[in-house]
Design a protein around this motif. Structure first.
Motif, mmCIF file in Angstrom:
data_model
loop_
_atom_site.group_PDB
_atom_site.id
_atom_site.type_symbol
_atom_site.label_atom_id
_atom_site.label_comp_id
_atom_site.label_asym_id
_atom_site.label_seq_id
_atom_site.Cartn_x
_atom_site.Cartn_y
_atom_site.Cartn_z
ATOM 1 N N ASP A 487 1.106 -1.253 0.016
ATOM 2 C CA ASP A 487 0.117 0.059 -0.028
ATOM 3 C C ASP A 487 0.946 1.184 -0.141
ATOM 4 O O ASP A 487 1.345 1.793 1.052
ATOM 5 C CB ASP A 487 -0.953 -0.129 1.177
ATOM 6 C CG ASP A 487 -1.825 1.276 1.353
ATOM 7 O OD1 ASP A 487 -1.920 1.879 0.276
ATOM 8 O OD2 ASP A 487 -2.451 1.239 2.179
ATOM 9 N N ASN A 489 0.250 4.595 -0.901
ATOM 10 C CA ASN A 489 -0.549 5.848 -0.703
ATOM 11 C C ASN A 489 -1.464 6.118 0.432
ATOM 12 O O ASN A 489 -1.993 6.820 0.969
ATOM 13 C CB ASN A 489 -1.176 6.025 -1.905
ATOM 14 C CG ASN A 489 -2.181 5.096 -2.326
ATOM 15 O OD1 ASN A 489 -2.543 4.047 -1.498
ATOM 16 N ND2 ASN A 489 -3.228 5.336 -3.422
ATOM 17 N N ASP A 495 -1.318 -1.527 -3.505
ATOM 18 C CA ASP A 495 -0.857 -1.381 -4.958
ATOM 19 C C ASP A 495 0.229 -2.448 -5.369
ATOM 20 O O ASP A 495 0.507 -3.241 -4.554
ATOM 21 C CB ASP A 495 -0.192 0.042 -4.796
ATOM 22 C CG ASP A 495 -0.996 1.186 -4.192
ATOM 23 O OD1 ASP A 495 -2.267 1.112 -4.686
ATOM 24 O OD2 ASP A 495 -0.751 1.723 -3.357
ATOM 25 N N TYR A 508 1.178 0.000 -10.685
ATOM 26 C CA TYR A 508 -0.367 -0.266 -10.860
ATOM 27 C C TYR A 508 -1.038 0.449 -9.366
ATOM 28 O O TYR A 508 -0.347 -0.166 -8.197
ATOM 29 C CB TYR A 508 -0.740 -1.797 -11.035
ATOM 30 C CG TYR A 508 -0.435 -2.209 -12.254
ATOM 31 C CD1 TYR A 508 -1.397 -2.287 -13.341
ATOM 32 C CD2 TYR A 508 1.102 -2.687 -12.516
ATOM 33 C CE1 TYR A 508 -1.097 -3.015 -14.516
ATOM 34 C CE2 TYR A 508 1.255 -3.291 -13.770
ATOM 35 C CZ TYR A 508 0.154 -3.429 -14.738
ATOM 36 O OH TYR A 508 0.461 -3.937 -15.869
ATOM 37 N N ILE A 509 -1.844 1.167 -9.558
ATOM 38 C CA ILE A 509 -2.473 1.698 -8.359
ATOM 39 C C ILE A 509 -3.764 0.784 -8.022
ATOM 40 O O ILE A 509 -4.486 0.402 -9.090
ATOM 41 C CB ILE A 509 -2.991 2.967 -8.413
ATOM 42 C CG1 ILE A 509 -3.428 3.731 -7.129
ATOM 43 C CG2 ILE A 509 -4.198 3.543 -9.252
ATOM 44 C CD1 ILE A 509 -3.358 5.222 -7.051
ATOM 45 N N GLY A 510 -3.912 0.494 -6.607
ATOM 46 C CA GLY A 510 -5.029 -0.244 -6.416
ATOM 47 C C GLY A 510 -6.486 0.743 -6.119
ATOM 48 O O GLY A 510 -6.188 1.623 -5.480
ATOM 49 N N TYR A 511 -7.557 0.065 -6.500
ATOM 50 C CA TYR A 511 -8.857 0.738 -6.234
ATOM 51 C C TYR A 511 -9.778 -0.420 -5.934
ATOM 52 O O TYR A 511 -9.477 -1.744 -6.391
ATOM 53 C CB TYR A 511 -9.343 1.690 -7.341
ATOM 54 C CG TYR A 511 -9.354 1.185 -8.654
ATOM 55 C CD1 TYR A 511 -10.850 0.749 -9.083
ATOM 56 C CD2 TYR A 511 -8.578 0.645 -9.722
ATOM 57 C CE1 TYR A 511 -11.044 0.013 -10.265
ATOM 58 C CE2 TYR A 511 -8.767 -0.056 -10.835
ATOM 59 C CZ TYR A 511 -9.999 -0.063 -11.123
ATOM 60 O OH TYR A 511 -10.197 -1.039 -12.193
ATOM 61 N N THR A 517 -10.724 -5.384 -4.996
ATOM 62 C CA THR A 517 -9.377 -4.825 -5.270
ATOM 63 C C THR A 517 -9.418 -5.171 -6.689
ATOM 64 O O THR A 517 -9.107 -6.228 -7.222
ATOM 65 C CB THR A 517 -8.472 -5.080 -4.568
ATOM 66 O OG1 THR A 517 -8.800 -4.992 -3.096
ATOM 67 C CG2 THR A 517 -7.077 -4.306 -4.832
ATOM 68 N N PHE A 519 -6.409 -3.321 -10.054
ATOM 69 C CA PHE A 519 -5.435 -2.681 -10.368
ATOM 70 C C PHE A 519 -5.359 -1.752 -11.819
ATOM 71 O O PHE A 519 -5.686 -2.493 -12.831
ATOM 72 C CB PHE A 519 -3.902 -3.509 -10.273
ATOM 73 C CG PHE A 519 -4.091 -4.211 -9.064
ATOM 74 C CD1 PHE A 519 -3.369 -3.376 -7.935
ATOM 75 C CD2 PHE A 519 -4.428 -5.353 -8.802
ATOM 76 C CE1 PHE A 519 -2.996 -3.796 -6.703
ATOM 77 C CE2 PHE A 519 -4.095 -6.091 -7.528
ATOM 78 C CZ PHE A 519 -3.350 -5.280 -6.567
ATOM 79 N N ASP A 572 2.398 7.787 -5.552
ATOM 80 C CA ASP A 572 1.651 6.936 -6.497
ATOM 81 C C ASP A 572 1.154 7.526 -7.533
ATOM 82 O O ASP A 572 0.339 6.904 -8.630
ATOM 83 C CB ASP A 572 0.304 6.555 -5.800
ATOM 84 C CG ASP A 572 -0.612 7.806 -5.449
ATOM 85 O OD1 ASP A 572 -0.149 9.113 -6.004
ATOM 86 O OD2 ASP A 572 -1.862 7.704 -4.888
#
Length: 718
Positions: A487, A489, A495, A508-511, A517, A519, A572
């Motif tokens: 993680d 951020n 992430d 790759y940012i996780g959302y 989850t 990416f 990020d």
């Protein structure tokens, strides 16, 4: 995973008839692994005793071992503090005393010059060497001084061939086929041996020639001027090793010749004279008992290893191609059971020094995580892959490899870490028949998952039991992927950073989408990072690892060149350039030297909960180096007269009483028959009470682990 741990537990129970066990540990677990090694002897500490120097060409690493053995005893302790005194060595190393002052000097490949450079041992303590010949040695040939050709794939012989007290040189000529003798003229010209002045005296030593196509040897080739024909337009069959010793006891030096792409040594017996050597026979089955079979290109070293006054033999691969060499069982030690005049070499071990260290084979990619969910940090190590099979393709040796994951479980406590080799093929991932497995893990959507990078680039996603969820996760295609889940951020969502062959890092940012989850690719050049060294290669093989130092997130990256890079102020977004803080690595990690051989791979974490970060670095040789701690690592359980401990009552209902007669601190763990640790407790006294009220009725395994013992008993909960 459950089956593996359960099998281990049942095996321990079967062995422990009287519950008297001890844990066998590596003597030097963090020495860094061995692949293709050359050996030499030198007095490291001035005690008058020959110590051991090991040079692993796969990473150009020098390792120094102090000889602590008595008569007929093999006992070497790893002392890395001497390594700093050696100059930079490239590709090969010969330790030999050219000036007869009693101190072995250094001969090594002169990188970029196809020659030999020499460092003289000054004889001082601490060790020091002075460069005396560079960029190469020359020899008087055809009326002029010419470089004595030496390549990075040929290992010459440096020995007194004519018995006059100075060192001569044997090597192949420029197109191979024939062996040249370059005679040292120091004694003839000056009456002493401390000069390195050579003349080519023989262009067909031993009257033999080697085939340009394979390792065939032709005898009587140069007799009566009938030289072996070679096509001037052909290229030589490149790569050979020389080693010389009197094998048959006739007082003449014989030749052991290794060849690229071949697993044996050819013994060439000399029945000529000191001045006119003639090879009269050859055999590939050497020694007679347990012949050498080390693909590719074995190289022997002769020296007294067990301190009995007789010359022994150590053999290891020399092939410059790391993927043509086996990474395990690659250092064969033969002890001389005969005499010095008539040696009888008997195989003692195929993993000399390797069996004292963590060595998972070829490549080591560490990752910290809690594998068995017992609240303690364990260690995973991925590999490039060990050799599964070999084949020849257009005359060249090729290998097929299968990567696997090796696991080391923390059998100590959360604050007193002790690791034990648990599984050499965790999850059976070798069945994927891929290479370059690099592991990472995280808790995502409430479940533990593992993600593995591969040589082809595809990311393999598995669950906690290593069942494959997606064999091509995120459709990642950049080769030699090295993922790291973290993680970045602080939004509570994991992430993903992925290193790859070009030395850069993808991010790759996780959302969260529909409760799961996901990416999103932000950049293939995260932070502007590029760890390539264009002086050595066009590739970088970046291996990222993100960690916390207090409230700050840091990024450490391994590289093909073996250096580690540290970056601060990571973010990020896909545009910010991170701050290179590599110069401060020695502030984070004690005794840090930023050279780890080839293809370094880091892992960082506070694995023993002492509020201090530990760093583990893997390399191409399959080993690990540890900083900021001294964690013991065990490899097996063996029978031992350990003290008894008792469990009362047994069967039990709500609690048990442990009584241990041994006067030491110890850990108590209780696991079920599936291998899950259910209770773990540290004890500082002989007796302990443990509440088992929450355990279901059934059979459990109780393990008591002390400093030097481990004992297992069965316990029944009613």
């Amino acid at each position: 995973m459950k089956k593996a741990i359960a099998t281990l537990c049942f095996l321990l129970c079967a062995i422990a008839v009287k519950s008297q066990l001890r844990i066998e540990g590596y003597n030097t677990p963090w020495a860094g692994g061995l692949n293709a090694c050359q050996f030499g002897q030198i007095d490291l500490n001035g005690d008058g005793k020959n110590d051991l120097v090991v040079f692993d060409r796969h990473g150009n690493r020098v390792l120094t071992y102090q000889n602590e053995g008595g008569h007929d005893e093999i006992s070497y302790s790893y002392h890395p503090e001497y390594q700093r005194y050696f100059p930079k060595i490239d590709d090969w190393l010969i330790l030999a005393d050219y000036d007869n002052d009693g101190h072995n000097d250094i001969f090594t490949y002169s990188n970029g010059w196809a020659g030999i450079k020499v460092y003289r041992n000054t004889g001082e303590i601490p060790l020091s060497f002075e460069l005396v010949k560079a960029p190469y040695l020359t020899s008087l040939q055809d009326g002029g001084e010419v470089n004595i050709l030496a390549t990075n794939s040929d290992y010459p012989a440096l020995i007194d061939l004519d018995g006059d007290g100075d060192l001569d040189i044997l090597t192949f000529w420029v197109l191979g086929t024939f062996i040249e003798k370059h005679q040292n003229m120091s004694m003839e010209r000056y009456g002493h041996s401390d000069s390195l002045v050579f003349e080519k005296k023989d262009q067909c030593w031993g009257m033999i020639a080697e085939s340009e196509e394979d390792n065939a040897i032709y005898l009587d080739t140069c007799l009566f001027g009938n030289t072996f024909y070679t096509d001037g337009n052909s290229t030589r069959h490149r790569g050979a090793t020389f080693a010389m010793r009197d094998i048959d006891g006739n007082g003449l030096l014989d030749l052991l010749l290794g060849d690229v792409d071949y697993p044996t040594l050819t013994l060439l017996l000399n029945d000529g004279s000191t001045q006119s050597p003639v090879i009269v026979s050859q055999t590939d089955a050497f020694p007679e008992h347990s012949p050498i079979n080390l693909f590719s290109m074995p190289l022997p070293f002769f020296g007294d290893i067990n301190n009995d006054g007789l010359t022994d033999m150590v053999v290891s691969p020399f092939d410059p191609n790391g993927l043509s060499c086996e990474g395990i069982n690659s250092v064969w030690l033969y002890l001389n059971k005969g005499s010095e005049m008539h040696p009888d070499f008997r195989l003692h071990t195929k993993s000399f020094l390797q069996n004292d260290m963590i060595d998972v084979g070829t490549g080591a990619y560490p990752h910290f995580c809690d594998i068995d969910n017992d609240g303690k940090t364990d260690l995973l190590v991925g590999t490039i892959g060990n050799i599964d099979s070999t084949y020849y393709y257009y005359g060249s040796l090729k290998t097929r490899r299968k990567a696997q994951i090796t696991s080391f479980l923390n059998i100590g406590s959360a604050s007193n870490t002790a690791l034990q080799l648990s599984n050499k093929d965790l999850g059976g991932l070798s069945m994927l028949e891929t290479t370059y497995l690099t592991p990472t893990s995280a808790l995502i959507d409430g479940k533990k998952i593992f993600l593995f990078g591969t040589a082809s680039g595809n990311l393999i996603l598995t669950d906690s039991e290593f069942n494959i969820i997606d064999a091509n996760y995120l459709n990642f295609t950049l080769p030699y992927s090295a993922p790291c889940l973290f993680d970045v951020n602080n939004d509570g969502i994991t992430d993903l950073a992925v290193g790859h062959q070009d030395g850069k890092i993808s991010f790759y940012i996780g959302y969260i989408s529909q409760g799961k989850t996901c990416f999103e690719l932000i950049s293939h050049n995260w932070g502007g990072i590029d760890v390539r060294d264009y002086n050595t290669s066009f590739f970088g093989y970046s291996t990222p690892y993100i960690f916390n130092q207090g409230d700050e997130k840091l990024l450490i990256v391994g590289s093909e060149q073996g250096k580690l890079f540290l970056f601060k102020n990571i973010s990020d977004d896909g545009t910010s350039l991170f701050d290179d803080a590599s110069d401060s690595l020695d502030e984070l990690f004690q005794n840090f030297e930023n050279r780890f051989g080839y293809m370094s791979a880091p892992a960082v974490g506070d694995i023993d909960n002492d509020n201090e970060l530990e760093l583990v670095v893997g390399n191409f040789s399959g080993g690990l180096q540890l900083f900021n701690s001294d964690i013991e690592v065990y490899f097996s359980i063996a029978q031992h007269d350990a003290v008894e401990f008792t469990i009362t009552p047994n069967p039990a209902h709500d609690k048990i009483h442990i009584c241990n007669a041994q006067d030491e601190k110890y850990n108590i763990t209780i696991c079920d028959l599936s291998g899950h640790t259910l209770i773990s407790q540290r004890c500082d006294s002989h007796e302990a009470d443990i509440n088992i009220d929450e355990l279901q009725s059934g059979v459990y395994l109780v393990t008591v682990v002390g400093d030097k013992s481990a004992t297992i008993k069965k316990m029944i909960k009613e």
